[in-house]
Design an enzyme around this catalytic site. Structure first.
Site, short mmCIF file in Angstrom:
data_model
loop_
_atom_site.label_atom_id
_atom_site.label_comp_id
_atom_site.label_asym_id
_atom_site.label_seq_id
_atom_site.Cartn_x
_atom_site.Cartn_y
_atom_site.Cartn_z
N HIS A 63 -0.32 4.05 0.38
CA HIS A 63 1.25 3.86 0.22
C HIS A 63 1.61 4.15 2.47
O HIS A 63 1.25 5.71 2.89
CB HIS A 63 1.16 4.53 -0.09
CG HIS A 63 1.85 3.68 -1.48
ND1 HIS A 63 1.63 4.11 -2.68
CD2 HIS A 63 1.90 2.05 -1.67
CE1 HIS A 63 1.25 3.49 -3.54
NE2 HIS A 63 1.33 2.36 -3.30
N GLU A 73 2.58 8.42 2.92
CA GLU A 73 1.84 9.81 2.12
C GLU A 73 1.07 9.71 3.32
O GLU A 73 -0.28 9.75 3.23
CB GLU A 73 1.36 8.74 0.88
CG GLU A 73 2.51 8.19 -0.33
CD GLU A 73 1.50 7.67 -1.00
OE1 GLU A 73 0.83 7.25 -1.26
OE2 GLU A 73 2.98 6.62 -2.25
N ARG A 102 6.99 2.34 2.56
CA ARG A 102 5.80 2.60 1.62
C ARG A 102 4.61 1.21 1.94
O ARG A 102 3.55 1.73 1.57
CB ARG A 102 6.10 2.67 0.33
CG ARG A 102 5.20 2.64 -0.80
CD ARG A 102 6.27 2.76 -2.38
NE ARG A 102 5.18 1.67 -3.15
CZ ARG A 102 4.43 3.01 -4.19
NH1 ARG A 102 4.49 4.03 -3.86
NH2 ARG A 102 4.26 1.93 -5.33
N HIS A 113 -3.64 9.69 -2.33
CA HIS A 113 -2.13 9.39 -2.49
C HIS A 113 -1.38 10.54 -2.52
O HIS A 113 -2.16 11.69 -2.24
CB HIS A 113 -1.83 8.06 -3.71
CG HIS A 113 -2.44 7.24 -3.31
ND1 HIS A 113 -1.71 5.83 -3.39
CD2 HIS A 113 -3.73 6.86 -3.98
CE1 HIS A 113 -2.62 5.09 -3.62
NE2 HIS A 113 -3.93 5.34 -3.47
N GLU A 126 -3.90 12.64 -6.21
CA GLU A 126 -2.23 12.30 -6.39
C GLU A 126 -2.14 13.99 -6.00
O GLU A 126 -2.18 15.21 -5.67
CB GLU A 126 -1.00 11.82 -7.31
CG GLU A 126 -0.80 11.03 -7.68
CD GLU A 126 -0.05 9.93 -6.94
OE1 GLU A 126 0.22 10.41 -6.02
OE2 GLU A 126 -0.30 8.32 -7.05
#
Length: 376
Positions: A135, A138, A193, A263, A337
């Protein structure tokens, strides 16, 4: 009211009792806030001037200490050009240790570069795949991929664990998966994104490269509408970036034992499945690897990551790279994440790159060493 949803990634995941992070254009704030008050929805303004925050990250770039590549600064965000120059430099400078190659071309024709790290100590070695930047917005992801490579090169001589990892394994590191989108997030839209492929019917660009994999494709948690952030694409592997990486992973599936994708943001360590609530066959091994990794990560700065199956820990999403890797025989598949939990969101300040990467490094080393011990 047009708002850009940051967390969760789809309106479908907004349920009562949860928090949602949204970005609002300057001119709609006046109408949104009374609406929230009327609806009795509590809100907090986390970043009051987003433009200023963006410019702090990219504005003073040209006159910021642009040092030589040998003094590359790992504590700032780098444009795609800078990252590619850096990769070429490492390929030339550490030719006995780093091998750079391309797995294909992006939609806009950019090469999809991967660095292969490791000592050529034996003819056949198992491998770990690491990708960042699926993405575009990020940015902490590509920063971590670069940090990982730096640590491998700098600590190989002195750190016994690192030496063991690089002697017994190869690492395939892809610092920027979604090269077109990442470039676009530097030049046009910081919060882009998706990929940048064109849709003829809708004049919307891009597909969510983490909904485009051939595993329960376009089911729950993915959108069929080309203008949505979670658009799954016209068919699985429609995106050349996804197709190229999937092809490479398929070809090396016997060699690659772990798939790690980075991510942001949520501070979580996720493993399969994403697309359903079910327990994976090797749950015990993966769960204990995650548990130990999260504890290792916390030991640096006390940051506690949640961990568990992606579907129940984050939300259900179909067509993800992690599920695909697992389904294709890679026994350890994880998605990180990274920081934070929403205060800065996608605009994690550069001063937090070092602590974020330092703690994440501990988790990655922990997972890798877990891999080298037999788990039954």
């Amino acid at each position: 009211l047009q708002v850009d949803l940051w967390q969760p990634s789809s309106p479908l995941h907004i349920v009562e009792g949860t928090v949602a992070d949204v970005r609002v254009p300057r001119n709609t704030t006046q109408s949104l806030l009374p609406f929230l008050q009327q609806a009795n929805i509590q809100y907090t303004i986390l970043i009051s001037d987003l433009q200023e925050a963006i410019e702090n990250q990219t504005g003073g770039r040209s006159h910021r200490n642009r040092r030589s590549l040998s003094e590359y600064n790992y504590e700032v965000y780098h444009s795609l050009e800078e990252i590619e120059d850096w990769m070429h430099y490492l390929n030339r400078t550490y030719s006995d240790f780093v091998h750079m190659f391309s797995v294909g071309k992006s939609y806009e024709g950019r090469p999809l570069y991967v660095l292969k790290l490791g000592k050529r100590s034996r003819p056949y070695k198992k491998a770990v795949w690491i990708d960042c930047g699926i993405h575009a917005r990020e940015w902490i992801g590509p920063a971590f991929c670069q940090w990982f490579v730096k640590e491998a090169l700098q600590t190989y001589q002195t750190d016994l664990d690192m030496r063991k990892m690089l002697t017994q394994l190869y690492f395939y590191v892809m610092p920027v998966f979604n090269v077109d989108g990442y470039h676009f997030s530097w030049t046009n839209d910081r919060f882009w994104r998706k990929t940048r492929s064109k849709n003829m019917r809708f004049h919307c660009h891009g597909v969510d490269a983490n909904r485009n994999w051939k595993v329960k494709w376009c089911d729950e948690g993915a959108s069929l509408h080309p203008c949505d952030d979670t658009y799954c694409g016209p068919f699985p592997e429609s995106e050349p970036e996804v197709k190229a990486v999937a092809h490479f992973l398929r070809k090396h599936r016997k060699q690659i034992k772990a798939y790690l994708s980075f991510h942001a943001y949520a501070q979580m360590l996720l493993y399969p499945y994403s697309y359903k609530y079910a327990t994976i066959p090797n749950f015990n091994c993966v769960e204990s690897a995650a548990y130990n990794a999260v504890n290792a990560l916390q030991s640096a700065y006390g940051v506690r990551y949640r961990y568990g199956p992606a579907s129940s820990t984050l939300y259900v999403s179909s067509g993800s790279s992690m599920d695909w890797a697992y389904k294709n025989g890679i026994p350890y598949a994880f998605a990180f994440e990274l920081r934070d939990t929403g205060h800065f969101g996608f605009l994690l300040p550069e001063m937090l790159i070092k602590p974020t990467c330092t703690e994440t490094m501990l988790a990655v080393k922990n997972i890798t060493l877990h891999l080298l011990k037999k788990c039954h």
